[in-house]
Design a protein around this motif. Structure first.
Motif, PDB file in Angstrom:
ATOM      1  N   GLU A 171       0.833  -1.214   0.000  1.00 41.93           N
ATOM      2  CA  GLU A 171       0.000   0.000   0.000  1.00 41.93           C
ATOM      3  C   GLU A 171       0.864   1.258   0.000  1.00 41.93           C
ATOM      4  O   GLU A 171       0.535   2.251  -0.651  1.00 41.93           O
ATOM      5  N   LYS A 172       1.982   1.213   0.710  1.00 42.73           N
ATOM      6  CA  LYS A 172       2.890   2.361   0.688  1.00 42.73           C
ATOM      7  C   LYS A 172       3.489   2.545  -0.702  1.00 42.73           C
ATOM      8  O   LYS A 172       3.700   3.683  -1.140  1.00 42.73           O
ATOM      9  N   ARG A 173       3.753   1.437  -1.377  1.00 37.73           N
ATOM     10  CA  ARG A 173       4.254   1.538  -2.756  1.00 37.73           C
ATOM     11  C   ARG A 173       3.198   2.164  -3.654  1.00 37.73           C
ATOM     12  O   ARG A 173       3.519   2.998  -4.506  1.00 37.73           O
ATOM     13  N   ARG A 174       1.942   1.785  -3.476  1.00 38.69           N
ATOM     14  CA  ARG A 174       0.854   2.392  -4.259  1.00 38.69           C
ATOM     15  C   ARG A 174       0.782   3.898  -4.010  1.00 38.69           C
ATOM     16  O   ARG A 174       0.667   4.691  -4.950  1.00 38.69           O
ATOM     17  N   ASN A 299      -8.676   3.123  -1.128  1.00 39.37           N
ATOM     18  CA  ASN A 299      -7.676   4.122  -0.764  1.00 39.37           C
ATOM     19  C   ASN A 299      -6.489   3.467  -0.053  1.00 39.37           C
ATOM     20  O   ASN A 299      -6.666   2.662   0.869  1.00 39.37           O
ATOM     21  N   ALA A 300      -5.277   3.806  -0.469  1.00 43.54           N
ATOM     22  CA  ALA A 300      -4.071   3.156   0.062  1.00 43.54           C
ATOM     23  C   ALA A 300      -3.867   3.461   1.545  1.00 43.54           C
ATOM     24  O   ALA A 300      -3.523   2.565   2.333  1.00 43.54           O
ATOM     25  N   ASP A 301      -4.063   4.706   1.960  1.00 40.63           N
ATOM     26  CA  ASP A 301      -3.876   5.062   3.370  1.00 40.63           C
ATOM     27  C   ASP A 301      -4.853   4.318   4.269  1.00 40.63           C
ATOM     28  O   ASP A 301      -4.484   3.824   5.338  1.00 40.63           O
ATOM     29  N   LEU A 302      -6.114   4.243   3.840  1.00 43.07           N
ATOM     30  CA  LEU A 302      -7.127   3.587   4.661  1.00 43.07           C
ATOM     31  C   LEU A 302      -6.891   2.078   4.730  1.00 43.07           C
ATOM     32  O   LEU A 302      -7.037   1.462   5.787  1.00 43.07           O
ATOM     33  N   ARG A 303      -6.491   1.480   3.616  1.00 38.92           N
ATOM     34  CA  ARG A 303      -6.201   0.047   3.626  1.00 38.92           C
ATOM     35  C   ARG A 303      -5.011  -0.248   4.546  1.00 38.92           C
ATOM     36  O   ARG A 303      -4.969  -1.291   5.220  1.00 38.92           O
ATOM     37  N   ASN A 468      -6.814   9.462  -4.260  1.00 35.60           N
ATOM     38  CA  ASN A 468      -7.772   9.345  -3.165  1.00 35.60           C
ATOM     39  C   ASN A 468      -8.744   8.198  -3.388  1.00 35.60           C
ATOM     40  O   ASN A 468      -9.151   7.521  -2.442  1.00 35.60           O
ATOM     41  N   LEU A 469      -9.098   7.969  -4.643  1.00 36.59           N
ATOM     42  CA  LEU A 469     -10.004   6.867  -4.962  1.00 36.59           C
ATOM     43  C   LEU A 469      -9.290   5.519  -4.975  1.00 36.59           C
ATOM     44  O   LEU A 469      -9.936   4.471  -4.974  1.00 36.59           O
ATOM     45  N   GLY A 470      -7.973   5.536  -4.982  1.00 42.85           N
ATOM     46  CA  GLY A 470      -7.224   4.281  -5.033  1.00 42.85           C
ATOM     47  C   GLY A 470      -7.131   3.705  -6.420  1.00 42.85           C
ATOM     48  O   GLY A 470      -6.953   2.490  -6.585  1.00 42.85           O
ATOM     49  N   LEU A 471      -7.269   4.560  -7.442  1.00 43.75           N
ATOM     50  CA  LEU A 471      -7.127   4.118  -8.831  1.00 43.75           C
ATOM     51  C   LEU A 471      -5.666   4.232  -9.244  1.00 43.75           C
ATOM     52  O   LEU A 471      -4.969   5.155  -8.829  1.00 43.75           O
ATOM     53  N   LEU A 502     -16.090   3.673 -13.388  1.00 47.76           N
ATOM     54  CA  LEU A 502     -17.304   3.730 -14.189  1.00 47.76           C
ATOM     55  C   LEU A 502     -17.898   2.355 -14.439  1.00 47.76           C
ATOM     56  O   LEU A 502     -19.100   2.207 -14.598  1.00 47.76           O
ATOM     57  N   SER A 503     -17.025   1.330 -14.478  1.00 46.36           N
ATOM     58  CA  SER A 503     -17.502  -0.028 -14.740  1.00 46.36           C
ATOM     59  C   SER A 503     -17.973  -0.726 -13.490  1.00 46.36           C
ATOM     60  O   SER A 503     -18.451  -1.848 -13.539  1.00 46.36           O
ATOM     61  N   GLY A 504     -17.771  -0.087 -12.337  1.00 43.57           N
ATOM     62  CA  GLY A 504     -18.241  -0.674 -11.079  1.00 43.57           C
ATOM     63  C   GLY A 504     -17.283  -1.655 -10.476  1.00 43.57           C
ATOM     64  O   GLY A 504     -17.642  -2.438  -9.584  1.00 43.57           O
ATOM     65  N   ALA A 505     -16.007  -1.668 -10.950  1.00 49.84           N
ATOM     66  CA  ALA A 505     -15.029  -2.597 -10.386  1.00 49.84           C
ATOM     67  C   ALA A 505     -14.729  -2.217  -8.950  1.00 49.84           C
ATOM     68  O   ALA A 505     -14.693  -1.050  -8.595  1.00 49.84           O
ATOM     69  N   GLU A 506     -14.486  -3.214  -8.129  1.00 54.52           N
ATOM     70  CA  GLU A 506     -14.219  -2.957  -6.709  1.00 54.52           C
ATOM     71  C   GLU A 506     -12.754  -2.705  -6.433  1.00 54.52           C
ATOM     72  O   GLU A 506     -12.389  -2.017  -5.532  1.00 54.52           O
ATOM     73  N   LYS A 507     -11.910  -3.319  -7.225  1.00 49.89           N
ATOM     74  CA  LYS A 507     -10.473  -3.194  -6.957  1.00 49.89           C
ATOM     75  C   LYS A 507      -9.732  -2.958  -8.247  1.00 49.89           C
ATOM     76  O   LYS A 507      -9.895  -3.713  -9.193  1.00 49.89           O
ATOM     77  N   PRO A 508      -8.940  -1.870  -8.349  1.00 49.77           N
ATOM     78  CA  PRO A 508      -8.220  -1.610  -9.575  1.00 49.77           C
ATOM     79  C   PRO A 508      -7.097  -2.603  -9.750  1.00 49.77           C
ATOM     80  O   PRO A 508      -6.612  -3.171  -8.798  1.00 49.77           O
TER      81      PRO A 508
END
Length: 508
Positions: A171-174, A299-303, A468-471, A502-508
């Motif tokens: 997550e820190k790398r992200r 979101n990387a910080d929240l995860r 912020n969205l974690g994309l 937009l496609s509704g994916a849960e995890k990029p």
């Protein structure tokens, strides 16, 4: 006796050498040759396997180069790899310990003992005989297997905690990747504006210097009113100061971009011609609740805070495991070269149950401390969640405002260009003064700079919202992919950065 003397001499010599070594340790600063050699090696490592920039640099390639060659990102990847290695090492903590030992024992005198006959209720005043049953010099060896239930339990929970730290490193790398991409976007557009404006700024400065020289010449000849000449020079100097500040602001753009993409400093980078247009804004039409839900999931910080909470809960379990009795089992193969032994080699097994009685007293305190860590981790997660939602709303508003500012800056630039063109035509017809020409050229340059800055702010706001969205781009290994392949993947992602949302994916 001779052997005893040798042992004494050896012991005395070893002691003297140890004391002498302790007294001769002094600080040893780096020499100039060592520094130069290390610096050359580090510089070579920093630029190793970096493909040269052959043509104009696009934004997609700049981002690909940063992800593949940036030194800070390499450090993050190494930290993640180190966490993986630490996890592999933690898995061995639950295994038994297999220890091999060998030794040699020497005495200057035999280990002799007296013995006497035992008589109940009678004190023996003299010894009967003396004997010894071991050699003065003999070697020993053993191979032992030891397994501790307590060590296995603590090692198990420690391994689970290390597994969470591996995920935290990811997550820190992200997060570091999002920050890097944002910095690259900003530096790239600064470099693009510097390349576009450099010749115009230099030409306008030359025109202003020429007009200033002419005005001072007219003032010296007293052809015009001195006050009018001074006002004229004052306005020219203000324009020159503004132009020089623009030139100074853009001067470091190439250096910043080169540092981010790990290109040789001082080597000019040609920026590719890029359309100054806004990207699509379909995501701005999505309900804010949809954005909040997506950010809370990715979101990387929240995860990272979620993983920290899991580590805190596992710490409670590890604390509880330490309070249980310890069951220790050992089995070993022994060998002793002493000729007085009947059996020189034998097997030995043991089972031991131990319990630290002070755990009864300290258990409440230890449990309370571990549970306090869980509460703290949960509180940090709640605070991080609120911060993520707040940052999401701010990033969305900043993107909306940045897009409006760019459209306004674009309109101002088009108007200033038309004004500067008209003034230049009139100046060529000697119907307009050089001051007006310089002033309007300066305004056009400033408008173009603000246009680039506005577009850079749009890119920064987009990247902040993406982070912020974690994309993030769906990329393979940056080490395994070639630069061209990585650039193509980033280009596809930049054309549709909001596709997972937009496609509704849960995890990029």
């Amino acid at each position: 006796m001779r052997q005893g003397k040798l042992i004494q001499i050896f012991t005395l010599s070893a002691t003297v050498m140890a004391l002498a070594g302790c007294g001769t340790i002094t600080p040893s600063p780096l020499t100039q040759d060592e520094l130069n050699q290390t610096n050359r090696t580090d510089k070579s490592m920093a630029s190793s396997a970096v493909e040269p920039i052959d043509g104009p640099l696009t934004l997609d390639e700049a981002m690909a180069r940063a992800l593949k060659y940036n030194l800070d990102r390499r450090t993050r990847l190494m930290e993640e790899a180190l966490s993986m290695n630490q996890l592999e090492m933690a898995e061995f903590d639950a295994l038994p310990k297999l220890v091999a030992q060998a030794g040699y024992t020497a005495r200057d005198k035999e280990r002799a003992t007296y013995s006497s006959q035992y008589t109940p209720n009678q004190v023996v005043s003299s010894f009967q005989t003396s004997s010894y049953s071991s050699e003065r010099n003999h070697g020993t060896a053993d191979l032992g297997l030891t397994w501790s239930l307590l060590d296995a339990s603590v090692g198990y929970y420690g391994g689970k905690q290390q597994a969470e730290r591996v995920l935290i490193a990811a997550e820190k790398r992200r997060k570091a990747m999002h920050v890097l991409m944002q910095d690259v976007r900003t530096a790239y557009w600064r470099a693009a504006s510097a390349q576009q404006l450099r010749s115009q700024v230099q030409q306008t400065i030359a025109n202003a210097e020429s007009a200033l020289a002419d005005s001072r010449k007219v003032e010296a000849e007293r052809v015009r009113n001195p006050m009018d000449a001074l006002r004229y020079q004052r306005q020219l100097l203000e324009n020159l100061r503004l132009l020089e500040s623009i030139e100074q602001e853009l001067a470091s753009a190439q250096v910043d971009l080169a540092a981010l993409v790990n290109a040789p400093l001082g080597q000019p980078i040609t920026i590719a011609e890029t359309s100054l247009a806004l990207s699509e804004d379909s995501m701005l039409t999505l309900p804010i609740q949809r954005l909040e839900d997506f950010a809370l999931e990715n979101n990387a910080d929240l995860r990272e805070q979620h993983y920290n909470s899991r580590i805190a809960r596992q710490e409670v379990q590890k604390t509880m495991a330490r309070m249980f009795p310890n069951l220790n089992f050992n089995y070993g193969f022994k060998y002793d070269a002493d000729q007085y032994l009947v059996h020189n080699n034998w097997n030995e097994a043991g089972l031991q149950l131990s319990f630290n009685l002070f755990n009864i007293l300290t258990a409440p305190t230890q449990t309370k401390l571990a549970e306090a860590g869980v509460k703290l981790a949960d509180q940090r997660r709640v605070a991080s969640q609120m911060a993520v939602i707040t940052q999401l709303h701010l990033a969305r508003l900043q993107l909306i405002n940045a897009r409006k500012q760019f459209l306004r800056a674009d309109s101002v630039y088009e108007t200033d260009v038309r004004i500067a063109s008209l003034v230049r035509s009139r100046a060529n017809a000697q119907a307009q003064s050089k001051l007006d020409e310089v002033a309007n050229d300066t305004a056009a340059i400033l408008s173009l700079l603000r246009r680039y800055q506005a577009l850079a702010q749009v890119n920064v706001a987009e990247n902040r919202l993406i982070a912020n969205l974690g994309l993030e781009p769906r990329l393979g290994s940056t080490d395994a992919l070639k630069l061209k392949e990585l650039t193509q993947q980033i280009s596809m992602n930049n054309r549709q950065p909001w596709a997972p949302l937009l496609s509704g994916a849960e995890k990029p």
